[in-house]
Design a protein around this motif. Structure first.
Motif, PDB file in Angstrom:
ATOM      1  N   ARG A   1      45.813  36.485  38.737  1.00  0.00           N
ATOM      2  CA  ARG A   1      46.491  35.228  38.202  1.00  0.00           C
ATOM      3  C   ARG A   1      46.011  34.809  36.970  1.00  0.00           C
ATOM      4  O   ARG A   1      46.420  33.588  36.524  1.00  0.00           O
ATOM      5  CB  ARG A   1      46.327  34.363  39.408  1.00  0.00           C
TER       6      ARG A   1
ATOM      7  N   PRO B   1      42.371  31.644  42.992  1.00  0.00           N
ATOM      8  CA  PRO B   1      42.526  32.089  41.419  1.00  0.00           C
ATOM      9  C   PRO B   1      41.581  31.295  40.684  1.00  0.00           C
ATOM     10  O   PRO B   1      41.228  31.674  39.570  1.00  0.00           O
ATOM     11  CB  PRO B   1      43.909  31.686  41.300  1.00  0.00           C
TER      12      PRO B   1
ATOM     13  N   TYR C   1      48.600  34.270  34.614  1.00  0.00           N
ATOM     14  CA  TYR C   1      49.452  33.116  34.798  1.00  0.00           C
ATOM     15  C   TYR C   1      48.963  31.846  34.441  1.00  0.00           C
ATOM     16  O   TYR C   1      49.580  30.992  33.842  1.00  0.00           O
ATOM     17  CB  TYR C   1      49.762  33.430  36.220  1.00  0.00           C
TER      18      TYR C   1
ATOM     19  N   SER D   1      55.754  32.977  38.107  1.00  0.00           N
ATOM     20  CA  SER D   1      55.371  32.339  39.311  1.00  0.00           C
ATOM     21  C   SER D   1      56.433  31.482  40.001  1.00  0.00           C
ATOM     22  O   SER D   1      56.613  31.104  41.271  1.00  0.00           O
ATOM     23  CB  SER D   1      54.203  31.437  39.110  1.00  0.00           C
TER      24      SER D   1
END
Length: 309
Positions: free
Chosen positions: A100, A187, A103, A68
């Motif tokens: 996401r 997210p 992540y 990211s």
């Protein structure tokens, strides 16, 4: 040369506020772990992190390796490229939460490992003698989370996981508070919104405070305890980073990198609110004082702060 000096003169408005390789001050200081936003780096938040450090904190700014960041390298020197959504990606909440998720898991694990390392004496993090001397000044028993945008999302998730870390024995001490700057709430799964936080400060830009997604941030704030939310008038999403300093003010305003308010005023408002919140032992008292500060500002001729609720 005269034209170049005029064109780049805006850069001289903000000389570095730090001393390169300065010796750390004596004593122990609470620690703030900072998480950057999407397409950001730790270097893009020097103004914010310096202001927090100047208030008496050891700031540990991460450069996430989840794909990211604008730029990131692994410890062995491998470049980590930015990975955005695939072509044709539909920006709806359930898709964003799912995309996401990995992540966030990577980012939260990085925070856990950093805090674990600092609380264990900082040895695994020492990449230079100065880093070691600075980390020796951190008080691992009193630490805070702070993040901007997707970094705010990261810190919300990390704060909600900390009791699990403590039960596993990886992180003995829980964070004292969480500072969430211009949260990107999409997210976050609804379960995280419903769970809320304890002892949190939410500061939004005016751009985000007037957007549709702020409804999720308000839900999270309403579900939180000992917490307060505000926004800075005349600010944009990038106002929390150093981005407004990289361009002449009129250019930044024209392309939306800063709002209608002078960037220095925005930095001052953010720094004052964050510094006050972090330094107060009683968060119930701190929340009341910050709410009073926002109310006084809102009633002034030039309201810099407004309530988020």
């Amino acid at each position: 040369p005269g034209i170049v000096r005029w064109a780049l003169g805006f850069l001289s408005r903000h000389p570095p506020a730090h001393l390169q390789n300065a010796d750390p001050a004596s004593g122990k200081f609470p620690m703030v772990v900072f998480s950057h936003g999407l397409y950001g780096t730790l270097d893009m938040y020097k103004t914010l992190c310096q202001s927090v450090a100047a208030a008496g904190y050891v700031v540990v700014a991460l450069e996430h390796e989840d794909g990211s960041a604008l730029h990131a390298e692994t410890p062995d020197g491998h470049f980590v490229p930015y990975r955005g959504p695939p072509k044709g990606f539909q920006y709806v909440r359930e898709n964003v939460v799912e995309f996401r998720r990995s992540y966030l898991e990577k980012r939260v694990k990085e925070i856990e490992r950093v805090v674990q390392a600092v609380q264990a004496g900082g040895k695994p993090l020492v990449s230079a003698p100065l880093v070691g001397r600075v980390l020796e000044k951190a008080n691992p028993g009193r630490w805070h989370l702070m993040g901007h945008s997707f970094g705010g999302t990261t810190c919300v998730t990390a704060a909600q996981r900390c009791q699990d870390w403590q039960q596993r024995g990886t992180v003995p001490e829980l964070p004292h508070s969480t500072v969430v700057l211009d949260l990107w709430p999409v997210p976050l799964p609804q379960s995280a919104i419903d769970q809320g936080l304890d002892k949190a400060l939410f500061i939004d830009s005016e751009t985000f405070a007037q957007g549709k997604e702020v409804a999720l941030t308000k839900q999270l704030l309403q579900n939180s305890t000992n917490s307060v939310g505000m926004y800075v008038t005349g600010s944009a999403h990038q106002s929390f980073s150093d981005t407004p300093l990289l361009l002449p003010e009129f250019v930044g305003k024209r392309i939306g990198f800063c709002g209608g308010r002078n960037p220095d005023q925005v930095y001052q408002a953010i720094g004052d609110a964050v510094g006050h919140f972090l330094s107060t032992e009683s968060h119930a008292g701190s929340v009341k004082e910050l709410k009073d500060m926002v109310a006084a500002s809102a009633a002034s001729a030039d309201p810099v702060l407004q309530s988020l609720l």
